[in-house]
Motif scaffolding. Structure first.
Motif, PDB file in Angstrom:
ATOM      1  N   ARG A 132      33.529  12.241  41.991  1.00 55.77           N
ATOM      2  CA  ARG A 132      32.745  12.514  43.194  1.00 55.77           C
ATOM      3  C   ARG A 132      32.703  11.317  44.139  1.00 55.77           C
ATOM      4  N   TYR A 133      32.631  10.112  43.581  1.00 56.54           N
ATOM      5  CA  TYR A 133      32.672   8.924  44.438  1.00 56.54           C
ATOM      6  C   TYR A 133      34.020   8.818  45.156  1.00 56.54           C
ATOM      7  N   THR A 134      35.108   8.956  44.407  1.00 58.98           N
ATOM      8  CA  THR A 134      36.427   8.776  45.017  1.00 58.98           C
ATOM      9  C   THR A 134      36.765   9.904  45.983  1.00 58.98           C
ATOM     10  N   SER A 135      36.280  11.119  45.709  1.00 66.24           N
ATOM     11  CA  SER A 135      36.523  12.217  46.654  1.00 66.24           C
ATOM     12  C   SER A 135      35.781  11.971  47.960  1.00 66.24           C
ATOM     13  N   ALA A 136      34.675  11.200  47.899  1.00 68.83           N
ATOM     14  CA  ALA A 136      33.945  10.818  49.110  1.00 68.83           C
ATOM     15  C   ALA A 136      34.458   9.491  49.671  1.00 68.83           C
ATOM     16  N   HIS A 137      35.560   8.966  49.073  1.00 67.98           N
ATOM     17  CA  HIS A 137      36.188   7.707  49.494  1.00 67.98           C
ATOM     18  C   HIS A 137      35.245   6.511  49.333  1.00 67.98           C
ATOM     19  N   LEU A 138      34.373   6.589  48.338  1.00 63.84           N
ATOM     20  CA  LEU A 138      33.469   5.478  48.018  1.00 63.84           C
ATOM     21  C   LEU A 138      34.042   4.735  46.818  1.00 63.84           C
ATOM     22  N   VAL A 139      35.133   4.010  47.081  1.00 62.54           N
ATOM     23  CA  VAL A 139      35.859   3.358  45.995  1.00 62.54           C
ATOM     24  C   VAL A 139      35.027   2.264  45.349  1.00 62.54           C
ATOM     25  N   ASN A 140      34.359   1.437  46.149  1.00 66.06           N
ATOM     26  CA  ASN A 140      33.559   0.348  45.591  1.00 66.06           C
ATOM     27  C   ASN A 140      32.434   0.878  44.710  1.00 66.06           C
ATOM     28  N   GLU A 141      31.860   2.004  45.123  1.00 64.59           N
ATOM     29  CA  GLU A 141      30.780   2.596  44.322  1.00 64.59           C
ATOM     30  C   GLU A 141      31.324   3.112  42.989  1.00 64.59           C
ATOM     31  N   ILE A 143      33.882   1.868  41.372  1.00 71.34           N
ATOM     32  CA  ILE A 143      34.133   0.682  40.551  1.00 71.34           C
ATOM     33  C   ILE A 143      32.818   0.129  40.006  1.00 71.34           C
ATOM     34  N   SER A 144      31.770   0.128  40.840  1.00 70.74           N
ATOM     35  CA  SER A 144      30.453  -0.334  40.378  1.00 70.74           C
ATOM     36  C   SER A 144      29.931   0.529  39.248  1.00 70.74           C
ATOM     37  N   ALA A 145      30.155   1.841  39.343  1.00 68.96           N
ATOM     38  CA  ALA A 145      29.731   2.740  38.261  1.00 68.96           C
ATOM     39  C   ALA A 145      30.465   2.399  36.972  1.00 68.96           C
ATOM     40  N   TYR A 146      31.756   2.090  37.092  1.00 64.82           N
ATOM     41  CA  TYR A 146      32.521   1.693  35.901  1.00 64.82           C
ATOM     42  C   TYR A 146      31.965   0.404  35.304  1.00 64.82           C
ATOM     43  N   CYS A 147      31.587  -0.530  36.165  1.00 69.49           N
ATOM     44  CA  CYS A 147      31.067  -1.815  35.680  1.00 69.49           C
ATOM     45  C   CYS A 147      29.727  -1.663  34.956  1.00 69.49           C
ATOM     46  N   ARG A 148      29.020  -0.579  35.210  1.00 73.04           N
ATOM     47  CA  ARG A 148      27.725  -0.355  34.541  1.00 73.04           C
ATOM     48  C   ARG A 148      27.850   0.294  33.170  1.00 73.04           C
ATOM     49  N   LEU A 149      29.061   0.604  32.765  1.00 78.97           N
ATOM     50  CA  LEU A 149      29.232   1.387  31.542  1.00 78.97           C
ATOM     51  C   LEU A 149      28.848   0.639  30.271  1.00 78.97           C
ATOM     52  N   GLU A 150      28.714  -0.681  30.366  1.00 79.46           N
ATOM     53  CA  GLU A 150      28.231  -1.425  29.200  1.00 79.46           C
ATOM     54  C   GLU A 150      26.846  -0.936  28.788  1.00 79.46           C
ATOM     55  N   GLU A 151      26.046  -0.528  29.770  1.00 82.61           N
ATOM     56  CA  GLU A 151      24.690  -0.049  29.488  1.00 82.61           C
ATOM     57  C   GLU A 151      24.696   1.188  28.593  1.00 82.61           C
ATOM     58  N   PHE A 152      25.779   1.942  28.665  1.00 81.61           N
ATOM     59  CA  PHE A 152      25.852   3.208  27.936  1.00 81.61           C
ATOM     60  C   PHE A 152      26.848   3.149  26.774  1.00 81.61           C
ATOM     61  N   ASP A 183      45.450  -7.927  42.898  1.00 76.45           N
ATOM     62  CA  ASP A 183      44.382  -8.905  43.071  1.00 76.45           C
ATOM     63  C   ASP A 183      43.012  -8.404  42.630  1.00 76.45           C
ATOM     64  N   MET A 184      42.864  -7.074  42.453  1.00 73.87           N
ATOM     65  CA  MET A 184      41.550  -6.543  42.066  1.00 73.87           C
ATOM     66  C   MET A 184      41.317  -6.599  40.555  1.00 73.87           C
ATOM     67  N   ARG A 185      42.233  -7.271  39.835  1.00 67.75           N
ATOM     68  CA  ARG A 185      42.044  -7.404  38.384  1.00 67.75           C
ATOM     69  C   ARG A 185      41.010  -8.497  38.092  1.00 67.75           C
TER      70      ARG A 185
END
Length: 450
Positions: A132-141, A143-152, A183-185
């Motif tokens: 849903r984020y990428t379909s709305a072209h919210l790429v940074n969001e 990626i941020s959601a992926y970065c939060r996955l440690e919580e779960f 460079d985004m690694r």
């Protein structure tokens, strides 16, 4: 056929919650008699004990274009009838909210999920968020959601593949390439676990295919060769699809022969690609021969295989043979699906034949989708027949299919063509209230200005 006054009354007043809940949950007569204009689900004294997660998910799916009513129903079954939502029902609701960019509500639901062991977020939850984020072209969001996955406790290879796949699915292949190889690694995104290089390359190859950059697909395929990336069955299947869609089906046939030389065993997905490719390159009769070869190799055709043959036959005007294939697939225990009938509907040009086949489809237990209804409504609208358009609209509502933007536009166009401006304007306004985008129509605008 219903009278015009009856049809019009039902078209203006009917609301999917009544038929959907009646069919799926067997609600009592008090619920059925509640006003259809109530924006939230009506209260009822009792619900049957068969209120299952599957039934709730089906009902939510019918509200995929009306997130407020979907959320009302979602909360209502929990608060009024003590229904315990599962991870699947939460995921369904999150998907609907994400479709309308209600991401704060999505995260609120994820917070509710964490408070119950029976509905804890899983990989599907966050794959839905990535989509849903990428379909709305919210790429940074995304990626941020992926970065939060440690919580779960979900920061693993599966989530990494899901993020890359979601980016590629929604035309953000360049960003996916940057994450994987460029460079985004960063430390936040880079995996600290083993990654299957073949799978990553396959995902990106498929991403360039979805964008339609055939030259980029070819370059990336050659780059895989230079880098020594192992090509598996999925690599070949994706690239065969690419050259086929790129207008070079004979290259797909060539790749198929290369796979056979290398001893790569094809699965039904790869065979289906070759069946379509060889049909386009050499004719449908060669595709039929290949299906026989599939069976001899121990790979049984599935519904996609038969749909491909039927589509090729219909495209060549061989409708009778398509009908025989339809009979054959049933005899072999492969039941047709809605795509099977859609392939035939596209070709038919006689109203009576379409209505007859529609009855056959309904009688065989295959439920039409919104896309089916739009396809048929557009055909009848093009031919200047309003009554079948209204009948199909009514049937769509009766089946619990929530009309999307295309369905509304098909109905409004048919009404405008027949000069029924007032009724067309009501549906135009209804679209706007649901958050759908009506297309500009001078006829309706001129009337408002007057």
């Amino acid at each position: 056929m219903l009278s015009w006054s009856t049809s019009r009354q039902r078209l203006l007043c009917n609301f999917p919650v009544l038929s959907v809940i009646k069919n799926l949950l067997s609600i009592n007569s008090k619920w059925i008699s509640t006003s259809a204009n109530n924006p939230s689900p009506p209260t009822a004294n009792a619900l049957p004990g068969s209120l299952t997660p599957k039934a709730v998910s089906h009902t939510l799916a019918c509200y995929s274009n009306e997130w407020r009513r979907a959320l009302d129903f979602f909360d209502w079954v929990e608060t009024k009838h003590s229904f315990v939502h599962t991870t699947d029902t939460f995921n369904r609701m999150i998907d609907i909210l994400g479709k309308f960019f209600e991401f704060e509500l999505c995260w609120a639901l994820i917070g509710r999920m964490t408070r119950s062991p029976g509905s804890f977020p899983n990989h599907v939850t966050f794959r839905t968020m990535f989509d849903r984020y990428t379909s709305a072209h919210l790429v940074n969001e995304a990626i941020s959601a992926y970065c939060r996955l440690e919580e779960f406790n979900l920061r693993d290879a599966v989530s990494y593949y899901n993020l890359i796949d979601a980016l590629c699915d929604h035309q953000h292949v360049a960003e996916a390439v940057e994450i994987c190889f460029g460079d985004m690694r960063s430390e936040d995104v880079s995996p600290n676990f083993a990654v299957d290089e073949t799978k990553i390359h396959n995902l990106i190859l498929r991403g360039w295919y979805k964008v339609g950059w055939w030259r980029k697909c070819r370059d990336f395929w050659e780059e895989m060769e230079r880098k020594g990336v192992r090509k598996d069955l999925h690599s070949y299947a994706i690239y065969m699809d690419i050259v086929c869609k790129g207008g070079k089906p004979w290259k797909a046939v060539k790749l198929y022969k290369e796979m056979k030389r290398k001893g790569v065993k094809l699965d039904v997905v790869a065979y289906n690609t070759v069946v379509r490719a060889i049909g386009l390159a050499e004719g449908v009769d060669f595709s039929i021969r290949l299906v026989r070869e599939m069976r001899e190799a121990g790979c049984q055709p599935n519904v996609v295989t038969y749909n491909t043959i039927i589509k090729l036959l219909c495209g060549n005007g061989r409708l009778r043979e398509a009908g025989r294939v339809l009979d054959e697939m049933r005899k072999r225990g492969c039941e047709p699906n809605v795509r099977t009938f859609n392939c035939i509907f596209v070709t038919l040009e006689k109203p009576k034949e379409i209505l007859r086949l529609f009855d056959v489809m309904m009688g065989s237990g295959v439920s039409p989708t919104v896309e089916t209804f739009v396809l048929l409504m557009r055909k009848f609208e093009r031919w200047g027949f309003l009554r079948p358009v209204l009948m199909l609209w009514e049937k769509m509502i009766e089946k619990g299919c929530s009309p999307n933007q295309d369905a509304y536009n098909a109905l409004i166009d048919a009404l405008v063509d027949k000069g029924m401006i007032e009724m067309a304007r009501k549906y135009d306004q209804e679209m706007y209230e649901k958050g759908l985008s009506p297309k500009p129509r001078p006829e309706l605008t001129e009337k408002v200005e007057e």
